[in-house]
Every structure is written in C-alpha cells, then in structure tokens.
Design a protein around this motif. Structure first.
Motif, PDB file in Angstrom:
ATOM      1  N   THR A  22     -16.824  11.396 -28.206  1.00 60.05           N
ATOM      2  CA  THR A  22     -18.120  11.530 -27.553  1.00 60.05           C
ATOM      3  C   THR A  22     -18.770  10.145 -27.505  1.00 60.05           C
ATOM      4  OG1 THR A  22     -19.293  11.920 -29.625  1.00 60.05           O
ATOM      5  CG2 THR A  22     -18.429  13.872 -28.484  1.00 60.05           C
ATOM      6  N   PRO A  23     -19.605   9.897 -26.514  1.00 65.67           N
ATOM      7  CA  PRO A  23     -20.352   8.634 -26.504  1.00 65.67           C
ATOM      8  C   PRO A  23     -21.157   8.452 -27.795  1.00 65.67           C
ATOM      9  CG  PRO A  23     -20.508   9.668 -24.357  1.00 65.67           C
ATOM     10  CD  PRO A  23     -19.830  10.662 -25.273  1.00 65.67           C
ATOM     11  N   ARG A  24     -21.614   9.557 -28.350  1.00 66.92           N
ATOM     12  CA  ARG A  24     -22.379   9.479 -29.596  1.00 66.92           C
ATOM     13  C   ARG A  24     -21.537   8.867 -30.722  1.00 66.92           C
ATOM     14  NH1 ARG A  24     -25.510  14.478 -32.624  1.00 66.92           N
ATOM     15  NH2 ARG A  24     -26.388  13.199 -34.262  1.00 66.92           N
ATOM     16  N   SER A  25     -20.256   9.238 -30.797  1.00 61.64           N
ATOM     17  CA  SER A  25     -19.365   8.659 -31.814  1.00 61.64           C
ATOM     18  C   SER A  25     -19.247   7.156 -31.628  1.00 61.64           C
ATOM     19  CB  SER A  25     -17.973   9.286 -31.740  1.00 61.64           C
ATOM     20  OG  SER A  25     -18.021  10.640 -32.065  1.00 61.64           O
ATOM     21  N   ILE A  26     -19.099   6.735 -30.391  1.00 58.12           N
ATOM     22  CA  ILE A  26     -18.972   5.306 -30.111  1.00 58.12           C
ATOM     23  C   ILE A  26     -20.263   4.582 -30.489  1.00 58.12           C
ATOM     24  CG2 ILE A  26     -18.626   3.588 -28.294  1.00 58.12           C
ATOM     25  CD1 ILE A  26     -16.758   5.668 -26.945  1.00 58.12           C
ATOM     26  N   ARG A  27     -21.400   5.174 -30.170  1.00 55.26           N
ATOM     27  CA  ARG A  27     -22.685   4.569 -30.554  1.00 55.26           C
ATOM     28  C   ARG A  27     -22.808   4.494 -32.077  1.00 55.26           C
ATOM     29  NH1 ARG A  27     -24.456   7.414 -25.890  1.00 55.26           N
ATOM     30  NH2 ARG A  27     -25.056   9.217 -27.126  1.00 55.26           N
ATOM     31  N   PHE A  28     -22.287   5.517 -32.781  1.00 52.13           N
ATOM     32  CA  PHE A  28     -22.319   5.498 -34.247  1.00 52.13           C
ATOM     33  C   PHE A  28     -21.514   4.312 -34.781  1.00 52.13           C
ATOM     34  CE2 PHE A  28     -20.411   6.679 -38.344  1.00 52.13           C
ATOM     35  CZ  PHE A  28     -21.566   6.818 -39.099  1.00 52.13           C
ATOM     36  N   TYR A  29     -20.321   4.069 -34.207  1.00 53.40           N
ATOM     37  CA  TYR A  29     -19.519   2.927 -34.651  1.00 53.40           C
ATOM     38  C   TYR A  29     -20.252   1.620 -34.375  1.00 53.40           C
ATOM     39  CZ  TYR A  29     -15.755   6.349 -35.002  1.00 53.40           C
ATOM     40  OH  TYR A  29     -15.001   7.439 -35.323  1.00 53.40           O
ATOM     41  N   GLU A  30     -21.017   1.599 -33.290  1.00 54.20           N
ATOM     42  CA  GLU A  30     -21.822   0.412 -32.996  1.00 54.20           C
ATOM     43  C   GLU A  30     -22.922   0.251 -34.049  1.00 54.20           C
ATOM     44  OE1 GLU A  30     -24.807  -1.300 -29.578  1.00 54.20           O
ATOM     45  OE2 GLU A  30     -23.524   0.390 -29.063  1.00 54.20           O
TER      46      GLU A  30
END
Length: 133
Positions: A22-30
């Motif tokens: 999910t884009p949310r997962s990618i934002r979390f890694y950021e």
C-alpha cells in the motif's frame, strides 16, 4: 498516478503496485528514514536508489530483520559503500537470525513430537472404546 517515466523515477503508486504494497506502507518506510524520495509539491518522486532499497527492505523483513537493523545496514552502506564493517555486520546479523531460526525449528519439532504422542494416545483410546461397544 502517472505512467512510469523514462528517467528511472517512480511514483508512490508505481512502487506500491510493483511490490504489492500500500502507499501507506511506503510512506511508513519513509517516516522511518529508510527511503528518501524527492518532492515536487505534495508529490513524492522515488529514484532507482529508493526502488532498490524498497526491495532490500522487503527482503530483510522476509528474512526476519527488524526495520532498525535494516536502517543500520543502510547507514553503514551510506557512510562507506562496500565496507568491511557493513559485510561483517551483515554476517553477524545473519548468524544471529540463524540461531533464532534453529531454536524455533527445535521448538516446532518438539511440539510436533508431543502432538504425535497425544494423537497416538487418543487414537489408541478411541480404538479401545470402539472395541468395547
């Protein structure tokens, strides 16, 4: 989101689709400072380095490494690419993961043996009860 651009940049949607996240997962890694995309206004623009790191994050998680451990490896690499310290740290972390997995495997094998014994006793008892009827 936009179509894949030719200069090795990616939108969050493209990476999410490619890695089934999910884009949310990618934002979390950021947020965890594992990825550092460029920004154009509100849009994140991920480069090939971010794409490779995302692949490494997912591989590390699959191998049982924490995000903190993955971040530590990234920091070692960023401070000195191809360093002995990075390789030695990775080897040490790999040995630790193997030890944890071996212990888990031993625990599972012991539980399987216990389940086999319980199952055998239940079947034997059931057979005796069926003979009695």
């Amino acid at each position: 989101m936009t179509q894949h651009q030719t200069n090795d940049t990616y939108s969050i949607g493209e990476l999410a689709k490619e890695f089934d996240l999910t884009p949310r997962s990618i934002r979390f890694y950021e947020e965890q400072e594992l990825l550092s995309p460029e920004r154009t206004g509100q849009n994140r623009i991920y480069g090939n380095k971010d794409r490779v790191r995302l692949k490494l994050i997912l591989r590390g998680k699959r191998l049982g490494f924490s995000l903190a451990e993955i971040k530590n490896l990234f920091e070692l690499y960023d401070s000195n690419p191809n360093s002995m310290l990075q390789l030695e740290t990775m080897l040490q972390m790999t040995e630790q993961k193997r030890a944890v997995l071996r212990q888990q495997l031993d625990d599972i094998q012991m539980l399987m043996a216990e389940l086999d014994e319980v199952e055998k006793r239940c079947r034997d008892e059931l057979t005796e009860l069926q003979k009695g009827n």
